[in-house]
Scaffold this motif. Structure first.
Motif, mmCIF file in Angstrom:
data_model
loop_
_atom_site.group_PDB
_atom_site.id
_atom_site.type_symbol
_atom_site.label_atom_id
_atom_site.label_comp_id
_atom_site.label_asym_id
_atom_site.label_seq_id
_atom_site.Cartn_x
_atom_site.Cartn_y
_atom_site.Cartn_z
ATOM 1 N N UNK A 256 24.142 27.149 2.397
ATOM 2 C CA UNK A 256 24.955 26.916 3.586
ATOM 3 C C UNK A 256 26.445 26.821 3.314
ATOM 4 N N UNK A 257 26.832 26.454 2.104
ATOM 5 C CA UNK A 257 28.255 26.368 1.761
ATOM 6 C C UNK A 257 28.422 26.782 0.303
ATOM 7 N N UNK A 258 28.396 28.093 0.024
ATOM 8 C CA UNK A 258 28.381 28.585 -1.361
ATOM 9 C C UNK A 258 29.612 28.242 -2.191
ATOM 10 N N UNK A 259 30.769 28.028 -1.537
ATOM 11 C CA UNK A 259 31.985 27.776 -2.312
ATOM 12 C C UNK A 259 32.936 26.887 -1.525
ATOM 13 N N UNK A 260 34.061 26.589 -2.150
ATOM 14 C CA UNK A 260 35.102 25.788 -1.501
ATOM 15 C C UNK A 260 36.234 26.651 -0.951
ATOM 16 N N UNK A 261 36.071 27.959 -0.985
ATOM 17 C CA UNK A 261 37.102 28.901 -0.535
ATOM 18 C C UNK A 261 36.649 29.518 0.785
ATOM 19 N N UNK A 262 37.110 28.981 1.908
ATOM 20 C CA UNK A 262 36.650 29.472 3.204
ATOM 21 C C UNK A 262 37.654 29.124 4.307
#
Length: 315
Positions: A256-262
């Protein structure tokens, strides 16, 4: 599904790490096979099943606070589900009805197992860079668990089947660690970025004395991994904190939230759509970028210099 993880010895480094194994499975019983074992002051056979009864470990009618194996290798198994063998001796205790198995691993065996887990089919130079990063992480960290120095999950460093290639990577970089101002760097790494890595403070991760810097990543910059995720009202992260990201994925699912870059597109009363790039916390070495650099001809020292600027490579 049976998973066989055999960590073959790559030679004694003189250093040992104590790793809690099978840490993700929360088992109350499993099989143990070793040259010899001892529980409750009694010598036991070479193959048995142990179970947790409160804070006691039991094998049949024999119970004690801890089971120990002797002989330099041990196999832990749950029939029909998992079987893992380790080149070391294990101490098994019980906590709240669950077994806790801690193996003493030679450092280079542990490094080989990390390389196999993180970069199983990467080019040689990328595997060498991963070996140094893994060893640096072990060298820099203090004990992270009450019963062990490390665990075998992504909270510390994931371990899996060591291969000929991963053992070679450990051997070829034996003893080499990243250092900053004379101290080992707690090297972090992750799967892929969106074209630029992040600083530790950007995602509220402790970087220690080493100033994790944001650096360009050409491979991901040209063709980043992109993802889209819809989150319900109240679940949209309030910050780019890695701890918050991990907590959300534990509740809603790891994808649901693969990374901190969004970027966030809010929908009034309907939560939000997040459009992001990369996979992982984004700090330190981008593994996809490291592979790309290796393919382009960079050696492992060049890869490490790029992702860990200012760090030196020594023993």
């Amino acid at each position: 599904m049976k998973l066989l993880a055999v960590l073959l010895a790559v030679g004694c480094s003189g250093a040992e790490v104590r790793v809690q194994v099978l840490s993700l499975f929360r088992l109350s019983a499993f099989g143990v096979k070793a040259a010899s074992m001892q529980l409750g002051g009694q010598a036991l056979g070479s193959q048995l099943t142990v179970s947790a009864k409160g804070r006691m470990v039991c094998a049949g009618n024999v119970c004690g606070e801890a089971l120990r194996t002797f002989g330099g290798s041990v196999e832990l198994s749950v029939p029909g589900k998992i079987s893992r063998s380790y080149p070391g001796d294990v101490r098994i205790t019980a906590r709240d009805g669950e077994l806790v198995a801690v193996i003493g691993l030679d450092l280079e065996n542990a490094v080989a197992a990390v390389v196999a887990a993180e970069m199983p089919s990467a080019p040689v130079e990328a595997q060498l860079a991963q070996a140094v990063a893994a060893r640096s992480f072990y060298a820099a960290q203090a004990r992270r668990h009450g019963d062990a120095d490390f665990c075998d999950s992504t909270h510390c460093q994931f371990l899996t089947v060591s291969t000929e290639a991963s053992r070679d990577a450990a051997l070829r970089t034996r003893g080499r660690v990243l250092r900053f101002r004379g101290k080992p760097v707690p090297a972090m790494y992750f799967r892929s970025c969106g074209g630029r890595t992040m600083r530790a403070e950007d995602v509220r991760l402790p970087g220690g004395e080493y100033p994790f810097q944001a650096v360009e990543c050409a491979v991901c910059g040209r063709d980043p991994y992109r993802w889209v995720s819809e989150l319900p009202e109240g679940a949209v992260p309030e910050s780019r904190s890695e701890a918050e990201r991990l907590e959300l994925t534990r509740r809603l699912g790891w994808g649901r939230l693969p990374s901190n870059d969004y970027v966030v597109e809010r929908r009034e009363g309907k939560g939000a759509v997040l459009r992001g790039k990369g996979e992982g916390h984004g700090v330190g070495m981008c593994q996809r970028g490291a592979v790309g650099m290796a393919v382009s001809g960079a050696d492992f020292m060049g890869i490490l210099r790029h992702y860990f600027p200012g760090a030196s490579l020594g023993e």
